[in-house]
Design a protein around this motif. Structure first.
Motif: not given
Length: 193
Positions: A130-136, A142-147, A186-193
């Motif tokens: 917790h308390q790191g860079t927020p990622l989506r 994952i149904e829609h997205c997870r933060t 590896r199947t997960t797409h990651v982006e900064v919130c």
């Protein structure tokens, strides 16, 4: 040789840990707890549970220098039979402390289009989930997205945001903190919130 504790109930705990690891991998970003309570110092309890559950005689393990002690080596060999390698490029599993560098990460096998199964699973002992860079997160499981907001080493964050290889190749990450585990496959797409 100094033997360290295995699971309290080896069969039941290993099965429980396996189901929890599968849950983490199939639901990226979900926090799960694992059954090993003490860990093999300098390995934390979650990393110890992963080693005891997933490693066997056919899964070479690379141990990063801060985690590579005689006691850990002896117990990995005794409890799992996994061969230890000094080259992360020859590993099926690579276990790193929180200070992993981009060079170390780049050396881990990522497989390729024809043989994605030749990639490594990278286990990283992180300080906090917790308390790191927020990622989506988006993708399978994952149904829609997870933060999420784990405190990731810069090299891992950069890898996740700019995946250098194209799926199906790539590295699966298991983030171990205390008794808790979070996975980013590896199947997960990651982006900064």
């Amino acid at each position: 040789m100094r033997l360290l504790a295995h699971f309290d109930q080896p069969v039941d705990d290993a099965q429980h840990a396996f189901r929890r690891i599968l849950k983490a991998l199939s639901e990226p970003g979900v926090l799960v707890s694992l059954p090993h309570r003490s860990g093999w110092l300098p390995l934390n309890p979650a990393a110890t549970s992963i080693v005891l559950t997933l490693l066997d005689q056919e899964t070479p393990l690379y141990l990063d220098a801060p985690l590579n002690s005689d006691a850990v080596q002896q117990n990995v060999r005794f409890h799992t039979g996994a061969p230890l390698t000094t080259n992360s490029g020859a590993s099926s599993f690579a276990l790193f402390a929180n200070e992993i560098t981009e060079k170390q990460l780049a050396n881990c096998p990522a497989g390729d289009e024809l043989t994605p199964e030749h990639s490594a699973t990278v286990i990283i002992q992180v300080d906090c989930l917790h308390q790191g860079t927020p990622l989506r997160l988006r993708g399978p499981g994952i149904e829609h997205c997870r933060t999420i907001a784990p405190q990731l080493p810069a090299a891992v964050l950069n890898y996740l945001l700019n995946r250098p290889v194209i799926f199906p190749a790539g590295i699966d990450f298991l983030l171990a903190c205390g008794e808790n585990l979070m996975a980013i496959p590896r199947t997960t797409h990651v982006e900064v919130c």
